[in-house]
Design a protein around this motif. Structure first.
Motif, PDB file in Angstrom:
ATOM      1  N   PRO A   1     -40.838  -0.219  52.518  1.00  0.00           N
ATOM      2  CA  PRO A   1     -41.573  -0.864  53.432  1.00  0.00           C
ATOM      3  C   PRO A   1     -40.730  -1.318  54.707  1.00  0.00           C
ATOM      4  O   PRO A   1     -39.529  -1.386  54.625  1.00  0.00           O
ATOM      5  CB  PRO A   1     -42.295  -2.020  52.814  1.00  0.00           C
ATOM      6  CG  PRO A   1     -41.283  -2.693  51.757  1.00  0.00           C
ATOM      7  CD  PRO A   1     -40.628  -1.329  51.247  1.00  0.00           C
ATOM      8  N   PRO A   2     -41.507  -1.217  55.870  1.00  0.00           N
ATOM      9  CA  PRO A   2     -40.757  -1.687  57.029  1.00  0.00           C
ATOM     10  C   PRO A   2     -40.380  -2.951  57.144  1.00  0.00           C
ATOM     11  O   PRO A   2     -39.415  -3.223  57.863  1.00  0.00           O
ATOM     12  CB  PRO A   2     -41.617  -1.269  58.218  1.00  0.00           C
ATOM     13  CG  PRO A   2     -43.100  -1.499  57.371  1.00  0.00           C
ATOM     14  CD  PRO A   2     -42.891  -0.760  55.994  1.00  0.00           C
ATOM     15  N   ALA A   3     -40.976  -4.067  56.375  1.00  0.00           N
ATOM     16  CA  ALA A   3     -40.511  -5.350  56.560  1.00  0.00           C
ATOM     17  C   ALA A   3     -40.871  -5.998  55.169  1.00  0.00           C
ATOM     18  O   ALA A   3     -41.877  -5.724  54.588  1.00  0.00           O
ATOM     19  CB  ALA A   3     -41.028  -6.146  57.570  1.00  0.00           C
ATOM     20  N   GLN A   4     -40.050  -6.912  54.836  1.00  0.00           N
ATOM     21  CA  GLN A   4     -40.660  -7.829  53.722  1.00  0.00           C
ATOM     22  C   GLN A   4     -40.024  -9.097  54.237  1.00  0.00           C
ATOM     23  O   GLN A   4     -39.298 -10.218  53.423  1.00  0.00           O
ATOM     24  CB  GLN A   4     -39.571  -7.597  52.400  1.00  0.00           C
ATOM     25  CG  GLN A   4     -39.914  -6.185  51.858  1.00  0.00           C
ATOM     26  CD  GLN A   4     -39.158  -6.002  50.386  1.00  0.00           C
ATOM     27  OE1 GLN A   4     -37.852  -5.918  50.334  1.00  0.00           O
ATOM     28  NE2 GLN A   4     -39.859  -5.453  49.382  1.00  0.00           N
ATOM     29  N   ASP A   5     -40.706  -9.546  55.296  1.00  0.00           N
ATOM     30  CA  ASP A   5     -40.700 -11.084  55.693  1.00  0.00           C
ATOM     31  C   ASP A   5     -41.725 -11.984  55.160  1.00  0.00           C
ATOM     32  O   ASP A   5     -42.655 -12.629  55.789  1.00  0.00           O
ATOM     33  CB  ASP A   5     -40.881 -11.152  57.321  1.00  0.00           C
ATOM     34  CG  ASP A   5     -39.848  -9.934  58.172  1.00  0.00           C
ATOM     35  OD1 ASP A   5     -38.749  -9.887  57.482  1.00  0.00           O
ATOM     36  OD2 ASP A   5     -40.309  -9.547  59.097  1.00  0.00           O
ATOM     37  N   PHE A   6     -41.428 -12.287  54.108  1.00  0.00           N
ATOM     38  CA  PHE A   6     -42.411 -13.349  53.229  1.00  0.00           C
ATOM     39  C   PHE A   6     -42.017 -14.682  53.507  1.00  0.00           C
ATOM     40  O   PHE A   6     -41.044 -15.013  54.064  1.00  0.00           O
ATOM     41  CB  PHE A   6     -42.358 -12.972  51.853  1.00  0.00           C
ATOM     42  CG  PHE A   6     -42.794 -11.612  51.198  1.00  0.00           C
ATOM     43  CD1 PHE A   6     -44.195 -11.324  51.114  1.00  0.00           C
ATOM     44  CD2 PHE A   6     -41.880 -10.663  50.964  1.00  0.00           C
ATOM     45  CE1 PHE A   6     -44.520 -10.030  50.858  1.00  0.00           C
ATOM     46  CE2 PHE A   6     -42.192  -9.197  50.404  1.00  0.00           C
ATOM     47  CZ  PHE A   6     -43.516  -9.105  50.519  1.00  0.00           C
ATOM     48  N   PRO A   7     -43.142 -15.420  53.329  1.00  0.00           N
ATOM     49  CA  PRO A   7     -42.809 -17.109  53.905  1.00  0.00           C
ATOM     50  C   PRO A   7     -41.808 -17.637  53.002  1.00  0.00           C
ATOM     51  O   PRO A   7     -41.401 -17.157  51.950  1.00  0.00           O
ATOM     52  CB  PRO A   7     -44.276 -17.674  53.402  1.00  0.00           C
ATOM     53  CG  PRO A   7     -45.268 -16.591  53.259  1.00  0.00           C
ATOM     54  CD  PRO A   7     -44.415 -15.309  52.961  1.00  0.00           C
ATOM     55  N   ALA A   8     -41.139 -18.410  53.549  1.00  0.00           N
ATOM     56  CA  ALA A   8     -39.745 -19.021  53.325  1.00  0.00           C
ATOM     57  C   ALA A   8     -40.189 -19.990  51.845  1.00  0.00           C
ATOM     58  O   ALA A   8     -39.131 -19.934  50.740  1.00  0.00           O
ATOM     59  CB  ALA A   8     -39.229 -19.947  54.301  1.00  0.00           C
ATOM     60  N   ASP A   9     -41.343 -20.195  51.916  1.00  0.00           N
ATOM     61  CA  ASP A   9     -41.614 -21.217  50.659  1.00  0.00           C
ATOM     62  C   ASP A   9     -42.189 -20.333  49.557  1.00  0.00           C
ATOM     63  O   ASP A   9     -42.491 -20.818  48.456  1.00  0.00           O
ATOM     64  CB  ASP A   9     -42.773 -22.295  50.975  1.00  0.00           C
ATOM     65  CG  ASP A   9     -43.916 -21.642  51.511  1.00  0.00           C
ATOM     66  OD1 ASP A   9     -43.987 -20.530  51.812  1.00  0.00           O
ATOM     67  OD2 ASP A   9     -44.900 -22.504  51.684  1.00  0.00           O
ATOM     68  N   LEU A  10     -42.030 -19.183  49.496  1.00  0.00           N
ATOM     69  CA  LEU A  10     -42.634 -18.237  48.386  1.00  0.00           C
ATOM     70  C   LEU A  10     -41.701 -18.284  47.354  1.00  0.00           C
ATOM     71  O   LEU A  10     -40.422 -18.334  47.584  1.00  0.00           O
ATOM     72  CB  LEU A  10     -42.750 -16.849  48.702  1.00  0.00           C
ATOM     73  CG  LEU A  10     -43.200 -15.662  47.956  1.00  0.00           C
ATOM     74  CD1 LEU A  10     -44.819 -16.042  47.744  1.00  0.00           C
ATOM     75  CD2 LEU A  10     -42.956 -14.168  48.344  1.00  0.00           C
ATOM     76  N   ASN A  11     -42.092 -18.291  46.114  1.00  0.00           N
ATOM     77  CA  ASN A  11     -41.571 -18.477  44.896  1.00  0.00           C
ATOM     78  C   ASN A  11     -40.401 -17.409  44.726  1.00  0.00           C
ATOM     79  O   ASN A  11     -40.537 -15.970  45.223  1.00  0.00           O
ATOM     80  CB  ASN A  11     -42.551 -18.308  43.815  1.00  0.00           C
ATOM     81  CG  ASN A  11     -41.854 -18.066  42.292  1.00  0.00           C
ATOM     82  OD1 ASN A  11     -40.730 -17.352  42.126  1.00  0.00           O
ATOM     83  ND2 ASN A  11     -42.053 -19.004  41.493  1.00  0.00           N
TER      84      ASN A  11
END
Length: 332
Positions: free
Chosen positions: A168-178
Motif C-alpha cells: 500500500p502507498p501508506a500505513q499511517d495508522f493512529p498512534a494508539d493502535l494496538n
C-alpha cells in the motif's frame, strides 16, 4: 525434520530455496490476468489469491468493479473495463523487494496438527514457514512466487525477489493502535487509506461481501465463504459489535456439525493459521462473525459453520473500514 527446519528458519540460521530439490512444474502466469488481479486488489475489489489465472474470484471482483464504475456488469476483462484501468496504467504489476530480517523473522511453527486439542497446546498458530508468510504478505500463493522467481532463489536477508505489487502507498495508522495489530496490518500489506463504510452487505447468491459508504456507493468487495447446509447463512440485518485482533479461539465441538464425538472444548492460541485467522469482527448474533482464514485459496470454494470467512488480508482490511454499530445485512 520439518519442525527443526522451521526452528532454524525462525532463528535466521537456514536460508531456504523457494521450492524443494524436486519441484513440480509451475503453471505459466497470464500477465494480463495478473495485472487485473493486482489492480483490483489495490482498489479494494478483492480477487482472492493473486495467481495469474482466471477463475470465479476474479469474475466476482470484475463484476464488483464494473458495478461501482457504472459499467456493463460482464465479469470479463472487456474493452470498457480495460479502459477504466487507464488511470493506473503506470503502476507495475510485479515489483522487486529486498528481503529483510524483519520480513523473515517468523516465528514459523511447521505443519500444524489436525486436532484442536493438539493445537491448544501450542503457543502460536503461526505460518508453517517463510514461504507461507511471504505468500500472505503479497496476497498470493507459493506457486506464484515460484513462478515469478527462480526455483533456486534463497529466502535470506538481502536477497531481492519479485512479488505482486500489493504494497500500500501508506500505513499511517493512529498512534494508539494496538502494536501487535499494527504489525499484523503491516505483514498483510494492508494500507491506512481505507474508505469509511456505512454498511456491509453479504450476498449469498453472489458469494461476496460488499461494503458501501454513506451515500450508498459500493466502495469495496471481497470474495467470501458463507455458511453450509448444516449452518446456513443467518439471513437478516445485524450489527457489528466490535473487532478482536489476533484472537484466541474457543473451540466448542457442540457448535460444529463435523466435530469428532470425542473432541473436548479447547482454547486455541492466536495466529494467522488459527480457525478465524487474524481478526474476528463480532456480530450481534451469538456465535456469528466475519473473520479470516488459514486457507485463503479455499475462499468461496468450501463451506463454513455459518460465519463469513474472508482471506486474512481482506478481513484485516474490512476491520479497518468498519466500526461498532455498522449494519451488516445478510441476504439471499
Amino acid at each position: 525434520m520439518h519442525l527443526l527446519k522451521s526452528l532454524l528458519l525462525s532463528a535466521g540460521l537456514l536460508p531456504v530455496a523457494l521450492i524443494s530439490s524436486a519441484p513440480a512444474a509451475a503453471a505459466p502466469l497470464d500477465q494480463r490476468v495478473m495485472g487485473a488481479q493486482v489492480l483490483l486488489d489495490r482498489l479494494g475489489f478483492g480477487p482472492g489469491v493473486i495467481d495469474g489465472a482466471s477463475g470465479m474470484s476474479l469474475t466476482k471482483a470484475l463484476r464488483g468493479w464494473q458495478e461501482a464504475k457504472g459499467l456493463t456488469v460482464s465479469g470479463e476483462l472487456d474493452d470498457a473495463t480495460v479502459k477504466s484501468f487507464e488511470p493506473f496504467r503506470e503502476m507495475p504489476t510485479v515489483i522487486e523487494v529486498k528481503l529483510t530480517p524483519e520480513i523473515l523473522a517468523g516465528p514459523f511453527v511447521g505443519p500444524l496438527p489436525a486436532k484442536e486439542t493438539a493445537k491448544a497446546k501450542m503457543k502460536f498458530l503461526g505460518y508453517a514457514d517463510a514461504m507461507e508468510a511471504l505468500a500472505e504478505r503479497y496476497h498470493t500463493t507459493k506457486a506464484t512466487l515460484i513462478a515469478l522467481n527462480s526455483p533456486q532463489t534463497k529466502l535470506a536477508a538481502g536477497v531481492a525477489i519479485k512479488v505482486p505489487n500489493v504494497i500500500p502507498p501508506a500505513q499511517d495508522f493512529p498512534a494508539d493502535l494496538n502494536p501487535e495489530w499494527r504489525k499484523t496490518l503491516s505483514t498483510l500489506s494492508v494500507g491506512s487509506g481505507q474508505p469509511d463504510v456505512a454498511k456491509v452487505v453479504v450476498d449469498k447468491s453472489d458469494g461476496v461481501l460488499r461494503a458501501f459508504d454513506g451515500a450508498g456507493k459500493l466502495v469495496a468487495q471481497f470474495p467470501a465463504t458463507m455458511g453450509s447446509k448444516y449452518d446456513p447463512l443467518p439471513i437478516g440485518t445485524w450489527k457489528i459489535q466490535g473487532r478482536s485482533y489476533n484472537p484466541t479461539f474457543h473451540y466448542n465441538p457442540k457448535l460444529f456439525w463435523d466435530a469428532d464425538s470425542k473432541d473436548q472444548k479447547a482454547l486455541l492460541p492466536p495466529g494467522p493459521n488459527g480457525p478465524v485467522g487474524v481478526v474476528w469482527i463480532d456480530l450481534d448474533k451469538k456465535h456469528y462473525g466475519i473473520h479470516g482464514t488459514p486457507n485463503p485459496e479455499k475462499i468461496g470454494r468450501t463451506e463454513s459453520h455459518g460465519c463469513i470467512r474472508l482471506t486474512n488480508w481482506d478481513a484485516a482490511r474490512l476491520a479497518v473500514m468498519v466500526k461498532p454499530g455498522t449494519p451488516a445485512i445478510f441476504q439471499q
